[in-house]
Structure formats: C-alpha cells, structure tokens
Design a protein around this motif. Structure first.
Motif, mmCIF file in Angstrom:
data_model
loop_
_atom_site.group_PDB
_atom_site.id
_atom_site.type_symbol
_atom_site.label_atom_id
_atom_site.label_comp_id
_atom_site.label_asym_id
_atom_site.label_seq_id
_atom_site.Cartn_x
_atom_site.Cartn_y
_atom_site.Cartn_z
ATOM 1 N N ASN A 91 2.627 11.126 -11.534
ATOM 2 C CA ASN A 91 2.869 11.975 -10.476
ATOM 3 C C ASN A 91 1.557 12.570 -9.988
ATOM 4 O O ASN A 91 0.810 13.329 -10.900
ATOM 5 C CB ASN A 91 3.805 13.202 -10.551
ATOM 6 C CG ASN A 91 3.802 13.879 -9.655
ATOM 7 O OD1 ASN A 91 3.253 14.135 -8.571
ATOM 8 N ND2 ASN A 91 5.000 14.797 -9.463
ATOM 9 N N THR A 112 -1.397 14.358 -7.538
ATOM 10 C CA THR A 112 -1.649 15.315 -6.445
ATOM 11 C C THR A 112 -3.042 15.338 -6.030
ATOM 12 O O THR A 112 -3.929 15.758 -6.837
ATOM 13 C CB THR A 112 -1.152 16.797 -6.607
ATOM 14 O OG1 THR A 112 0.330 16.586 -6.803
ATOM 15 C CG2 THR A 112 -1.367 17.622 -5.286
ATOM 16 N N ILE A 141 -0.690 19.537 1.522
ATOM 17 C CA ILE A 141 0.174 18.073 1.167
ATOM 18 C C ILE A 141 0.348 17.506 2.740
ATOM 19 O O ILE A 141 1.123 18.066 3.551
ATOM 20 C CB ILE A 141 1.663 18.311 0.601
ATOM 21 C CG1 ILE A 141 1.585 18.881 -0.770
ATOM 22 C CG2 ILE A 141 2.577 17.056 0.761
ATOM 23 C CD1 ILE A 141 2.906 19.179 -1.508
ATOM 24 N N THR A 158 3.407 12.134 1.194
ATOM 25 C CA THR A 158 3.853 11.999 -0.125
ATOM 26 C C THR A 158 4.490 10.465 -0.194
ATOM 27 O O THR A 158 5.162 9.872 0.835
ATOM 28 C CB THR A 158 5.036 12.841 -0.502
ATOM 29 O OG1 THR A 158 4.440 14.037 -0.444
ATOM 30 C CG2 THR A 158 5.562 12.343 -1.966
ATOM 31 N N LEU A 217 6.098 7.332 -2.599
ATOM 32 C CA LEU A 217 6.886 6.845 -3.699
ATOM 33 C C LEU A 217 6.905 5.458 -3.785
ATOM 34 O O LEU A 217 7.294 4.828 -2.982
ATOM 35 C CB LEU A 217 8.188 7.458 -3.887
ATOM 36 C CG LEU A 217 9.167 6.858 -4.845
ATOM 37 C CD1 LEU A 217 8.667 7.491 -6.052
ATOM 38 C CD2 LEU A 217 10.454 7.155 -4.544
ATOM 39 N N VAL A 223 7.052 6.270 2.373
ATOM 40 C CA VAL A 223 6.204 7.439 2.656
ATOM 41 C C VAL A 223 6.801 8.287 3.612
ATOM 42 O O VAL A 223 7.640 8.076 4.545
ATOM 43 C CB VAL A 223 5.061 6.843 3.322
ATOM 44 C CG1 VAL A 223 3.850 8.076 3.365
ATOM 45 C CG2 VAL A 223 4.278 6.075 2.530
ATOM 46 N N CYS A 256 5.292 11.653 5.769
ATOM 47 C CA CYS A 256 4.172 12.148 6.362
ATOM 48 C C CYS A 256 4.553 13.336 7.149
ATOM 49 O O CYS A 256 5.302 13.500 7.795
ATOM 50 C CB CYS A 256 3.443 11.238 7.163
ATOM 51 S SG CYS A 256 1.723 11.602 7.806
ATOM 52 N N ASP A 313 -1.093 9.358 5.019
ATOM 53 C CA ASP A 313 -0.075 8.495 4.704
ATOM 54 C C ASP A 313 -0.587 7.277 4.272
ATOM 55 O O ASP A 313 -0.210 6.434 3.112
ATOM 56 C CB ASP A 313 0.995 8.271 5.815
ATOM 57 C CG ASP A 313 0.551 8.051 7.175
ATOM 58 O OD1 ASP A 313 -0.718 8.409 7.613
ATOM 59 O OD2 ASP A 313 1.137 6.957 7.849
ATOM 60 N N ALA A 339 -2.047 7.819 0.766
ATOM 61 C CA ALA A 339 -1.257 8.025 -0.342
ATOM 62 C C ALA A 339 -0.229 6.567 -0.512
ATOM 63 O O ALA A 339 -0.303 6.398 -1.813
ATOM 64 C CB ALA A 339 -0.227 8.976 0.149
ATOM 65 N N THR A 398 4.395 8.698 -7.852
ATOM 66 C CA THR A 398 4.256 9.617 -6.373
ATOM 67 C C THR A 398 2.816 9.958 -6.353
ATOM 68 O O THR A 398 2.304 10.276 -7.036
ATOM 69 C CB THR A 398 5.223 10.688 -6.529
ATOM 70 O OG1 THR A 398 4.635 11.686 -7.521
ATOM 71 C CG2 THR A 398 6.565 10.285 -6.710
ATOM 72 N N ASN A 445 0.753 12.664 -3.824
ATOM 73 C CA ASN A 445 0.743 13.511 -2.500
ATOM 74 C C ASN A 445 -0.610 13.696 -2.162
ATOM 75 O O ASN A 445 -1.293 13.855 -3.278
ATOM 76 C CB ASN A 445 1.432 14.690 -3.282
ATOM 77 C CG ASN A 445 2.928 14.940 -3.851
ATOM 78 O OD1 ASN A 445 3.543 14.591 -3.075
ATOM 79 N ND2 ASN A 445 2.756 15.071 -5.169
#
Length: 135
Positions: free
Chosen positions: A38, A40, A49, A52, A54, A73, A75, A82, A85, A101, A103
């Motif tokens: 994960n 960030t 943020i 995100t 995944l 995603v 956004c 986006d 990420a 993930t 962020n």
C-alpha cells in the motif's frame, strides 16, 4: 521484497522514500502488509489524494509464464493523478506478484507543462527507487 520471510506476518512494515527538491519534491510511504503493498505518494506544494489505483497480478496474456497485472482506478473529480497511480500500481504488482494500491496526489499551484513534467519525472524516479529497494 522478501515475500517468504513475511508469510503469515501479522504486522506492517513501513518505508519512506523521497526525491526532488522544493516544490518538485515527491515523497512516498510504503506499507508492506504480509506480501502486499500500500503506497501513498504526495508531492509538490499540496499533498493530497487525487487518485487511487488497485492492481492485481495475473498471468500475462501474451505469455502465461510471465506475470502481468490488471488495475482499477478511482480519481477525485478534477484531478489528473489517475495515470500516475495506475502506471505505478501495474508496475509494482507485476514486478512483485502481489496486490498493490497506490494513492497519489501531486499539486503545484498554476502548474505549467514544465512543472507537470518535473513532477512526473520525479514521480517515475521515485517508483523506480521503490522497486530497486524492495527487489
């Protein structure tokens, strides 16, 4: 990333990464949870943020012997984080064969194309640093 030694682990391991300077500085906190990641990432003048992603590993469609990944995603309306990420989550998921993930939130007030280029370059360098250190 040593997945074997973390099998069944019930604790988090965190790592901090950063690159760039001033308003182009990018930072990441990486949380390793068992074998998943994960991450960030914040950068520029206002960490937040913005999106995100995944990513989930899967066999490559071109060569089932290789690992690839699929991503979803979300956004925040009006944000452009986006693509960063998603790209990072796909790279990390395929490289380490784990769920990831990412962020991401990068911002510089009144950013022009050069500002966005520097932030993007620093973001990509940071992701490569994370990959190198976890390998």
């Amino acid at each position: 990333m040593e997945t074997g030694s973390q099998k069944g682990s019930t604790r988090f391991e965190t790592r901090h990464f950063e690159t760039g300077e001033g308003r182009y500085k990018i930072e990441a906190i990486v949380v390793i949870s068992n074998r998943d990641l994960n991450i960030t990432v914040g950068g520029g003048t206002s960490y937040h943020i913005g999106a995100t992603a995944l990513a989930i590993p899967r066999p490559s469609l071109d060569d089932p012997g290789l690992v690839s990944a699929s991503a979803s995603v979300i956004c925040v309306t009006g944000h452009k984080d986006d693509q960063l990420a998603r790209s990072a989550a796909l790279q990390l998921s395929a490289r380490f064969n784990c769920v990831v993930t990412v962020n991401a939130g990068l911002h510089v007030d009144d950013a022009n194309a050069d500002d966005i280029g520097l932030l993007t370059c620093n973001f990509n360098n940071l992701i490569q640093d994370i990959i190198s250190h976890l390998a």
